[in-house]
Design an enzyme around this catalytic site. Sequence first.
Site, mmCIF file in Angstrom:
data_model
loop_
_atom_site.group_PDB
_atom_site.id
_atom_site.type_symbol
_atom_site.label_atom_id
_atom_site.label_comp_id
_atom_site.label_asym_id
_atom_site.label_seq_id
_atom_site.Cartn_x
_atom_site.Cartn_y
_atom_site.Cartn_z
ATOM 1 N N SER A 1 12.824 -7.683 36.827
ATOM 2 C CA SER A 1 11.714 -6.747 36.716
ATOM 3 C C SER A 1 11.698 -5.821 37.921
ATOM 4 O O SER A 1 12.000 -6.242 39.044
ATOM 5 C CB SER A 1 10.406 -7.542 36.659
ATOM 6 O OG SER A 1 9.314 -6.735 37.034
ATOM 7 N N GLU B 1 16.344 -9.358 23.137
ATOM 8 C CA GLU B 1 15.253 -8.437 22.779
ATOM 9 C C GLU B 1 15.809 -7.123 22.234
ATOM 10 O O GLU B 1 15.332 -6.602 21.226
ATOM 11 C CB GLU B 1 14.377 -8.144 24.001
ATOM 12 C CG GLU B 1 13.499 -9.305 24.437
ATOM 13 C CD GLU B 1 12.731 -8.952 25.695
ATOM 14 O OE1 GLU B 1 11.520 -8.734 25.605
ATOM 15 O OE2 GLU B 1 13.364 -8.891 26.788
ATOM 16 N N LYS C 1 10.774 -12.559 37.821
ATOM 17 C CA LYS C 1 11.098 -12.459 36.401
ATOM 18 C C LYS C 1 12.594 -12.528 36.114
ATOM 19 O O LYS C 1 13.404 -11.946 36.819
ATOM 20 C CB LYS C 1 10.552 -11.156 35.819
ATOM 21 C CG LYS C 1 9.038 -11.130 35.688
ATOM 22 C CD LYS C 1 8.463 -12.198 34.764
ATOM 23 C CE LYS C 1 8.873 -11.993 33.330
ATOM 24 N NZ LYS C 1 8.390 -10.756 32.739
ATOM 25 N N ASN D 1 14.451 -11.976 32.478
ATOM 26 C CA ASN D 1 14.059 -11.597 31.132
ATOM 27 C C ASN D 1 15.228 -11.617 30.160
ATOM 28 O O ASN D 1 16.350 -11.257 30.528
ATOM 29 C CB ASN D 1 13.451 -10.192 31.154
ATOM 30 C CG ASN D 1 12.149 -10.147 31.932
ATOM 31 O OD1 ASN D 1 11.379 -11.096 31.907
ATOM 32 N ND2 ASN D 1 11.932 -9.053 32.647
ATOM 33 N N HIS E 1 7.472 -22.643 9.636
ATOM 34 C CA HIS E 1 6.239 -21.978 10.100
ATOM 35 C C HIS E 1 6.119 -22.056 11.619
ATOM 36 O O HIS E 1 5.021 -22.003 12.156
ATOM 37 C CB HIS E 1 4.989 -22.613 9.473
ATOM 38 C CG HIS E 1 5.021 -22.697 7.980
ATOM 39 N ND1 HIS E 1 4.362 -21.823 7.166
ATOM 40 C CD2 HIS E 1 5.649 -23.563 7.141
ATOM 41 C CE1 HIS E 1 4.552 -22.141 5.899
ATOM 42 N NE2 HIS E 1 5.333 -23.199 5.855
#
Lengths: 484, 484, 484, 484
Positions: free
Chosen positions: C294, C307, C300, C302, C173
């Site tokens: 970015s 993703e 940033k 990333n 969880h």
Amino acid sequence: MSRDGKRKAPPAEPVAGTRKLWGGRFRQDTNPAVARFSASIDFDRALARYDLRLSTAHAEMLHAVGLLETEDLAALRRGLADIGAEIESGRFPFDSALEDIHMNIEARLRDRIGPAAGRLHTGRSRNDQVATDLLLYLRDAARAARAGLLDLQEVLLARAREHLDTVLPGYTHLQRAQPVRLAHHWLAFVEMFGRDEQRFRDLDARLARSPLGSGALAGSTLPLDREATARALGFAGPARNSMDAVASRDAGLEFLADGAIAQVHLSRLAEELVLWSTAEFGFIELADAYSTGSSLMPQKKNPDVPELVRGKAGRVIGNLVALLTVLKGLPLTYNRDLQEDKEPIFDTARTLRDSLEVMAGAIATLRVDTTRMREAASDPMLLATDLAETLVREGVPFREAHEAVGRIVGHCVEKDADLRSLSREDLRAFHPAFPAGGRELLSLERALESRAMPGATARPRVSEALDAADALLAAARRELAATP
Amino acid sequence: MSRDGKRKAPPAEPVAGTRKLWGGRFRQDTNPAVARFSASIDFDRALARYDLRLSTAHAEMLHAVGLLETEDLAALRRGLADIGAEIESGRFPFDSALEDIHMNIEARLRDRIGPAAGRLHTGRSRNDQVATDLLLYLRDAARAARAGLLDLQEVLLARAREHLDTVLPGYTHLQRAQPVRLAHHWLAFVEMFGRDEQRFRDLDARLARSPLGSGALAGSTLPLDREATARALGFAGPARNSMDAVASRDAGLEFLADGAIAQVHLSRLAEELVLWSTAEFGFIELADAYSTGSSLMPQKKNPDVPELVRGKAGRVIGNLVALLTVLKGLPLTYNRDLQEDKEPIFDTARTLRDSLEVMAGAIATLRVDTTRMREAASDPMLLATDLAETLVREGVPFREAHEAVGRIVGHCVEKDADLRSLSREDLRAFHPAFPAGGRELLSLERALESRAMPGATARPRVSEALDAADALLAAARRELAATP
Amino acid sequence: MSRDGKRKAPPAEPVAGTRKLWGGRFRQDTNPAVARFSASIDFDRALARYDLRLSTAHAEMLHAVGLLETEDLAALRRGLADIGAEIESGRFPFDSALEDIHMNIEARLRDRIGPAAGRLHTGRSRNDQVATDLLLYLRDAARAARAGLLDLQEVLLARAREHLDTVLPGYTHLQRAQPVRLAHHWLAFVEMFGRDEQRFRDLDARLARSPLGSGALAGSTLPLDREATARALGFAGPARNSMDAVASRDAGLEFLADGAIAQVHLSRLAEELVLWSTAEFGFIELADAYSTGSSLMPQKKNPDVPELVRGKAGRVIGNLVALLTVLKGLPLTYNRDLQEDKEPIFDTARTLRDSLEVMAGAIATLRVDTTRMREAASDPMLLATDLAETLVREGVPFREAHEAVGRIVGHCVEKDADLRSLSREDLRAFHPAFPAGGRELLSLERALESRAMPGATARPRVSEALDAADALLAAARRELAATP
Amino acid sequence: MSRDGKRKAPPAEPVAGTRKLWGGRFRQDTNPAVARFSASIDFDRALARYDLRLSTAHAEMLHAVGLLETEDLAALRRGLADIGAEIESGRFPFDSALEDIHMNIEARLRDRIGPAAGRLHTGRSRNDQVATDLLLYLRDAARAARAGLLDLQEVLLARAREHLDTVLPGYTHLQRAQPVRLAHHWLAFVEMFGRDEQRFRDLDARLARSPLGSGALAGSTLPLDREATARALGFAGPARNSMDAVASRDAGLEFLADGAIAQVHLSRLAEELVLWSTAEFGFIELADAYSTGSSLMPQKKNPDVPELVRGKAGRVIGNLVALLTVLKGLPLTYNRDLQEDKEPIFDTARTLRDSLEVMAGAIATLRVDTTRMREAASDPMLLATDLAETLVREGVPFREAHEAVGRIVGHCVEKDADLRSLSREDLRAFHPAFPAGGRELLSLERALESRAMPGATARPRVSEALDAADALLAAARRELAATP
């Protein structure tokens, strides 16, 4: 015709199957496995209240046009009312041998009022009947979805207002990006659920015309008054084309699509509740009443509610796919494949309604750890854009400013240094245009307040956004209440 | 932090990868496989015209608020216009090393106008930029879908009007059920495509607010004028919440859902064209120009157009599933997963537009074999319901009438007899209430004409329905033309 | 037949459309919109190499059975080889007017070798041809998927071996549950990808039989030698039924399903990379070469690679849905809908191959922050189950032990106390059976080592599991290498 | 931590909710709406028999390793057996307040045998328990699917053997293409269902390893014997990795994919039964016992069984999509989202089993109209390919022969002439190479018999194919019977 095909066949004499109301031309009863396979009574009983309302309206119309005697109408009204009471109280003897809810009700009616029951199906087919029932169901389901969406928006708005001054990092790519107010963050979801509510409202236009009176596909030779039944059932009027009326299910598809989009929005909010409940984020704690423990691990407190809401996006997307696939390539008009419309629609209606309810409760009762949120938002790296925009205000092209600040960030990462610790001289080593006092511009509060355009993070803007959202919500509630 | 992980790693010195515009803080270039994997320029070039329009509006706003000198604005305008011309003429040198359409345009701008290009991205992120581009794209795509749906309705209406007096069997379960007019049959599809058009129109409400100015997620510290760019791009106003603006894709989902529903309707019409073109039905013949032959069998003339239209329901449903799945469980705000929104949206837009066009052409040019249709509709069994309703008019409960006629049908099937050949005495052997002259009531024409309620098959009703549909179509065309 | 239908029709004289190789019986050329709509050459060129191999095998068989002269065979061989070279080098003039790859190759062959090209299609239909091409493609694609899965497993195993002694929390969880070794955690994914590889291997059984020689659907009147072409193309033998051979696409469905399952597994691993890269978890840092910056925020970094891999689960699931929907309800044998099989299959093959490659690179090059991981695993609450099992060893029923430790945990949460700080007396206040020294049993190391059954976290078990996985991987590599 | 969040919250005092077995650390009871939302007992009762078998094996193992006294084992065995009897007889008091089947059984056990029930969950978590239950369920479900597929193949083979000499048109694009034997046509489906059966057999390899003993995710500190429970439950051995064991559901995905592919094959067969039952085709008549009538139209006899089977492809595809979407992006290990695995799996298992049964019955009992089939196959146009191949045998390139015959076909269509009526001179007007006697080569019988390669339509080939299919089926039955 060659007579053949006896392998695994039922015996020549009628099997002890089920005698049907439509059985006049048939010499064999239905095979019992087929009867089980094709019965829909286990799920279409959800249509009972709509079917009774429809039957009453239909009987009254038959009487009005002279196809039903007054005493028969009285008997039908009484019988239908009694059956309604039986169903409400759970005493109705559903019988899967009677296929579906329509046949169950008609058979029960015969038990109660005798042969007059046989007059009810005058000028009516199960094709127009079930299409009408389904639109009536969808009308209620769409309204329930709207009410649930409005309730959730209300809870989000109330929590947002409490947290106008709670600051947390806004994320892109799940990396901390720029500081935002928690109110601003939750208002994003208010927007999403607002559009979801709009979609269900727009669906009403596709639920406005009554199929009843379309018969099996072509109407009836009897002088039915379609306007009357349409009005009695709350429709704007009768469907314009009888074949379309019995063959189409696109209102159901639209409901399933609207539901899938809303549940996907819920899954995004749920994902955040799960993330924010982790030890690592530690931004929120769900109430005990909205959490679950472990059968093995005594220390566990699990965010089962948002997990289930997130997971249920799967079933709701699956329901949409199911009905799209059913309809693909079906010629006009009614085909039995259409029976497969009900379970996905009922399941999405229930799943969405319940998900909205438990999410509203979970949001309403969770605790926010404002300290952890602010700490996370205080990472000075979140101010890098602001530093670059400082240069822009000095006339430096943005791309050049971005490159310079990028090198400053790289330097800070390498030296493990705080962006705010750099002196003006340090900064000028990377770009000569850094102004005096530029460093002072770097603060969490300033970052929030300087974003002062509509829709951004400055306190007055967010405060206005809260008011605007309240007003929109109130208007939507009024509109829903006014929907017939 | 333990330093590890060199297996299969790129060499320590920067690989000959790609230097990016955002590369300030990075010490390694992008791995070439990653650059290929993540580049979107192969498909997001479809956004070029919108991106240029957006950039022009953005530059004008920057100038108006004092962030851009007049000569820089002039250079940007000229550069963007030149790039637009390059793209239109196919001469633009798309470079996948530059990731996406935004970076391609900015790099090209730098080539053409020098450092002023670096001022264009002021106060802007690719996050708000691409969200805005996508809404602009969807606005055009929704309008194209509406225009295509209106064109197809117009063709169907015209063919329906020609065939007001062409009669064919209406089918349920693909069994002949009751006779209908071909005009009535095709009007059913006019209704479906009409609702599809409504759905795309309703989508406009979700395309009305401009993300531009939302920056990466939280707006900008610069004094951008969001109202100005929103107006310049034809939006009603700026998006109300910056995080929602960059994180949400539900307008795209709605477009994909509307497209899937419309394509499913097309697949149903296509299925009928395939069926009706068979030797067995023989109701229509597609024009040679809308048919295809076989590479092996010289005699074949195949209905490839409707087959492909039917099959393409699969891809369009798949596109919807793809984006729903992408969005499921994504936390706010922008995540790179969102790049996966474009291909399904572009593919559905193109598939639907092309399918509508070829179906309109196929319908417009097919030949109807009115003789075969009428023969098929002349099966007397199609009048069995009418026979039962004869009894109802004599006061017999419908269920009893249905049972009696069912037995008559069984008798006719067994004896291979024509329903209309039975004398009044024959009929009375099954039910005593059959009136004198009842048999004369059984005719194809009477079956059509006696169904005289709104939405049914009587000639005046269908004629009125044609007129009403013409009026609705004209109104929809005016509304589409008036949409800004 | 009534002649009608001129609205929006092509002019009566042949439009300037495309003359087709199958055009003998047609009087009109294909409508240009239809030609564009139905052409597949933009994507089925991916079959070129298989089509050439097939054509060569077919020509050799035709010669062997006496249907092709020796000089014609020589010309065909030469022509096909030349075309292969043209395609490899990118010089082949693909022409969408020629519909598909088969017609493109045949037309080009005619240009190069003259009328002998017209002998190649002897006894062959595009139906059996494309079915065979597709199986050949799937054979390669399945092997590429297997190779990619084995490579990723190898990287995971190598990183796991490095991190045999790196400890992190295992989660349920997304709540910290019990400590595990990072090696153990990554071995879970080795298992998943191992099953994925098995599935692609099992698919081989459905790729073993050659459709070639099935003609359009029923074979050929010519004395074709199907065994010979099957062997030449690496099949076990010819398909057993010609109608099945041209009508079925379930091998493609199975490939898409296997690919969707594998991509879902990738999405789970990707999700963890995204989570572990956050500031909040801080467990790993992706290499710069596998990260992206970015356009707006200079700080940033990333995790775009995971993703995108996660997001691409959407398209791969969409591809599966697309083809399932296409096939639903299609009668035998070939229908043009089947053209829609290619794009989803090609897209899934490419997406999975690329995703496996970039994920292997990302895993190979990421840095692990073993300190942050161990800190997170050191939360004493993770030992609550162990405390309960201490009671079980004293004879307490588990449910009673769980309840007692649950209360202890509640006490610690309320008092903000460390579970390990409680004395024996403290513990006995909750349950009298706590043994002396029970507290000493509570340690991270002991928690790991005392889980000593097969498949659990004790160091010897995980070490054995690494060896076993190495052996399985080596065996799978040998098996793949041995696959013909 | 800021204390907040009381809007719409449950009251501060414990609501009258449900006290859970894991409730030690909780101060609030579960909110009733949450209890309803998260309970799975309404559907996971389908796992009861597997859960009881598992619990018995687990108790015996606990006893064998010294964690359970002999009398406690006896009590547990007796209690579990009694509960099994209660469930079989429908007397078990399922209680949704107890969440799921596992808690229902444990609570009932406590009612029956007292505190010893609390020893059963020793070393066990619901995570490994439900994962094991599900594999046991899938093992049975896969075998039931195989048995159903074999039964349907057997029926198809028997009907095919009856109809070795029944001739009908083979279709491509639903246009008559070339004549085939009905036996050959149905053998195509035997091939498809044979591959479907193979897929379910291959799944066994992914069902071979027992999760039991994996605990919540990391095993147990207790000396559990995982080999023993694995063997007792019929597994080949324990799962190799405890985290994979509780987190993975790809065996379920594979089952759903195999089921979707099989149901799509059923939908194709169903589509043909619907088409062939139309008045227009008239090839078959379904038995009354496998047909349904109309509530309105007394003459109707509808093919509801194949329509429903076709429609149910939608739900089965939807089920697959649902679980793929649930699993997408889930981090390790167990997350509550996984509860959503059961309903789609149970629904697909039941739908497929029932669809196979009713289709076998429908096929077994339908009548074939061999006369209508032969008439349809006698269209001389179906011999056009044979005519072209006549030229090929004279040395004409196929493409030239195809063009010539195409022109002949065009001529016949224009003149409404029979292909077989053309004299040799007529034919030579189109191509000089037509041999004498070529016309005699054109006959239905010759068309069938001259296709004499393996897998084609010649009588000896089809007869051999029937024998081969019988042998394969018998072997598959033996293999299924031998599966443990």
